[in-house]
Design a protein around this motif. Structure first.
Motif, mmCIF file in Angstrom:
data_model
loop_
_atom_site.group_PDB
_atom_site.id
_atom_site.type_symbol
_atom_site.label_atom_id
_atom_site.label_comp_id
_atom_site.label_asym_id
_atom_site.label_seq_id
_atom_site.Cartn_x
_atom_site.Cartn_y
_atom_site.Cartn_z
ATOM 1 N N ASP A 143 0.171 7.013 -5.810
ATOM 2 C CA ASP A 143 0.535 7.967 -4.769
ATOM 3 C C ASP A 143 -0.545 7.936 -3.693
ATOM 4 N N MET A 144 -0.194 7.540 -2.496
ATOM 5 C CA MET A 144 -1.179 7.408 -1.421
ATOM 6 C C MET A 144 -1.822 8.734 -1.042
ATOM 7 N N PHE A 145 -1.175 9.843 -1.417
ATOM 8 C CA PHE A 145 -1.753 11.152 -1.123
ATOM 9 C C PHE A 145 -2.836 11.539 -2.132
ATOM 10 N N LYS A 146 -2.857 10.814 -3.251
ATOM 11 C CA LYS A 146 -3.862 11.103 -4.274
ATOM 12 C C LYS A 146 -5.028 10.120 -4.217
ATOM 13 N N ALA A 147 -4.728 8.852 -4.120
ATOM 14 C CA ALA A 147 -5.802 7.853 -4.072
ATOM 15 C C ALA A 147 -5.257 6.501 -3.658
ATOM 16 N N VAL A 148 -6.128 5.712 -3.029
ATOM 17 C CA VAL A 148 -5.830 4.326 -2.654
ATOM 18 C C VAL A 148 -6.879 3.450 -3.320
ATOM 19 N N ALA A 185 -10.612 -1.657 -1.520
ATOM 20 C CA ALA A 185 -10.303 -2.954 -0.914
ATOM 21 C C ALA A 185 -11.113 -3.128 0.363
ATOM 22 N N ASP A 186 -11.206 -4.382 0.823
ATOM 23 C CA ASP A 186 -11.891 -4.647 2.091
ATOM 24 C C ASP A 186 -11.112 -4.098 3.276
ATOM 25 N N ALA A 187 -9.788 -4.119 3.163
ATOM 26 C CA ALA A 187 -8.947 -3.687 4.284
ATOM 27 C C ALA A 187 -7.700 -2.979 3.759
ATOM 28 N N ILE A 188 -7.172 -2.101 4.579
ATOM 29 C CA ILE A 188 -5.968 -1.349 4.242
ATOM 30 C C ILE A 188 -4.887 -1.652 5.278
ATOM 31 N N LEU A 189 -3.674 -1.900 4.789
ATOM 32 C CA LEU A 189 -2.539 -2.146 5.671
ATOM 33 C C LEU A 189 -1.576 -0.966 5.593
ATOM 34 N N LEU A 190 -1.254 -0.410 6.755
ATOM 35 C CA LEU A 190 -0.272 0.669 6.858
ATOM 36 C C LEU A 190 0.826 0.230 7.820
ATOM 37 N N LYS A 191 1.998 -0.012 7.305
ATOM 38 C CA LYS A 191 3.122 -0.445 8.142
ATOM 39 C C LYS A 191 4.284 0.524 7.963
ATOM 40 N N TRP A 192 4.718 1.090 9.055
ATOM 41 C CA TRP A 192 5.827 2.040 9.031
ATOM 42 C C TRP A 192 5.556 3.195 8.053
ATOM 43 N N ILE A 193 4.373 3.779 8.125
ATOM 44 C CA ILE A 193 4.008 4.847 7.204
ATOM 45 C C ILE A 193 3.727 6.162 7.926
ATOM 46 N N LEU A 194 2.751 6.157 8.821
ATOM 47 C CA LEU A 194 2.263 7.397 9.411
ATOM 48 C C LEU A 194 3.315 8.123 10.246
ATOM 49 N N HIS A 195 4.266 7.388 10.826
ATOM 50 C CA HIS A 195 5.279 8.046 11.655
ATOM 51 C C HIS A 195 6.200 8.954 10.840
ATOM 52 N N ASP A 196 6.187 8.780 9.520
ATOM 53 C CA ASP A 196 7.071 9.575 8.666
ATOM 54 C C ASP A 196 6.484 10.934 8.291
ATOM 55 N N CYS A 242 -7.577 6.185 2.623
ATOM 56 C CA CYS A 242 -7.779 4.781 3.004
ATOM 57 C C CYS A 242 -9.250 4.525 3.327
ATOM 58 N N LYS A 243 -9.858 5.449 4.042
ATOM 59 C CA LYS A 243 -11.281 5.323 4.373
ATOM 60 C C LYS A 243 -12.137 5.313 3.111
ATOM 61 N N GLU A 244 -11.786 6.183 2.170
ATOM 62 C CA GLU A 244 -12.535 6.251 0.917
ATOM 63 C C GLU A 244 -12.376 4.967 0.112
ATOM 64 N N ALA A 245 -11.198 4.362 0.166
ATOM 65 C CA ALA A 245 -10.950 3.107 -0.557
ATOM 66 C C ALA A 245 -11.847 1.991 -0.027
ATOM 67 N N ILE A 246 -12.010 1.938 1.282
ATOM 68 C CA ILE A 246 -12.877 0.919 1.879
ATOM 69 C C ILE A 246 -14.339 1.216 1.573
ATOM 70 N N ARG A 247 -14.707 2.496 1.618
ATOM 71 C CA ARG A 247 -16.093 2.884 1.317
ATOM 72 C C ARG A 247 -16.469 2.530 -0.115
ATOM 73 N N LYS A 248 -15.548 2.812 -1.045
ATOM 74 C CA LYS A 248 -15.821 2.516 -2.458
ATOM 75 C C LYS A 248 -15.942 1.023 -2.708
ATOM 76 N N ASN A 249 -15.336 0.240 -1.832
ATOM 77 C CA ASN A 249 -15.404 -1.205 -2.005
ATOM 78 C C ASN A 249 -16.686 -1.793 -1.403
ATOM 79 N N GLY A 250 -17.552 -0.897 -0.906
ATOM 80 C CA GLY A 250 -18.832 -1.344 -0.373
ATOM 81 C C GLY A 250 -18.791 -1.792 1.062
#
Length: 283
Positions: free
Chosen positions: A238-243, A246-257, A270-278
């Motif tokens: 669930d993207m609202f709980k955790a991602v 990874a080095d990069a995050i792809l969001l396609k046709w998501i935020l407009h919803d 998404c920011k936290e996922a990149i931070r955790k990946n160093g």
């Protein structure tokens, strides 16, 4: 009083209203063309196909030939087909648009047409005025009492339509991204496609960059039974709980919803996922 000058203005205004009122005819004509299999029939014919040949090849009742002619006139006007005229006859040919509706085309967009023009989605447009009078996130909730994703999780037909539509779009956009945006992926070791559906977008990227590990994150009922490969895998979540990191995050046709508050939650994860990946410097 209506004068010569004002009558022209009134007629133009009425034309504007009629054009927008009847615009749905174009959408439904396109859906009808796919349902009848018109693009496939013309493609199989191998050359310009006359009206009589087309009627004979399709499940069109002979008594509907004249009406079918009107349908084809509209489709030609829309640019879905072209009409080739010779001295003694005229026939229909495919256009780039109708080629995207062929069953054997890997970039087929028929599922997208069926989803957007399905009775479930069309029903929500008939309730827009009711939605504006209520404190509800979108017209779909007004009609069905729950978001489309929750509704789809219990309705297999709608779930298949939605996944097929997103898959259709991702197949084409995925090809475009790897052709036109190659430099974006250079230097990356891992990527997460957030709410990536059945993975067509991530698959296009992973195929083009075999050293890039791609993960598709989506709800359990979406990714159930989906299989990845050496550099593509599917993760229920669930993207609202955790991602996942990874080095990069792809969001396609998501935020407009989603409303702004929900978008902030997604982006923070998404920011936290990149931070955790160093890679905090890249956020």
């Amino acid at each position: 009083l209506v004068s010569g000058e004002t009558i022209d203005e009134l007629l133009e205004a009425q034309t504007h209203i009629w054009n927008n009122t009847f615009h749905i005819f174009k959408s439904m004509a396109l859906k009808c063309a796919v349902q009848l299999g018109i693009p496939n029939a013309v493609n199989s014919h191998g050359k310009a196909m006359t009206l009589s040949e087309l009627v004979a090849a399709l499940p069109v009742h002979p008594t509907k030939t004249h009406h079918f002619y009107r349908l084809m006139r509209l489709l030609v006007h829309m640019g879905s087909f072209t009409l080739e005229k010779s001295a003694d006859q005229e026939g229909y040919l495919l256009t780039p648009a109708s080629r995207l509706l062929l069953k054997n085309n890997p970039l087929n967009t028929s599922s997208y047409v069926f989803f957007v023009l399905d009775q479930v989605l069309l029903g929500t447009f008939n309730c827009m005025s009711n939605w504006f009078q209520k404190d509800e996130p979108n017209p779909f909730v007004t009609v069905f009492g729950e978001p489309v994703w929750e509704y789809a999780s219990d309705e297999a037909r709608v779930n298949n339509l939605f996944n097929g539509a997103m898959s259709n779009d991702s197949s084409l956009i995925g090809k475009a991204v790897v052709v036109k945006c190659k430099e974006v992926f250079q230097g990356l070791n891992s990527l997460v496609d957030v709410a990536g559906g059945t993975g067509n977008m991530a698959k296009a990227i992973s195929d083009a960059f075999p050293n890039l590990k791609c993960t598709v994150l989506d709800l359990p009922h979406v990714v159930a039974d989906l299989e990845g490969n050496k550099n593509l895998n599917f993760l229920a979540g669930d993207m609202f709980k955790a991602v996942p990191p990874a080095d990069a995050i792809l969001l396609k046709w998501i935020l407009h919803d989603w409303p702004d508050e929900e978008c902030v939650k997604i982006l923070k994860n998404c920011k936290e996922a990149i931070r955790k990946n160093g890679n905090e410097q890249q956020t």
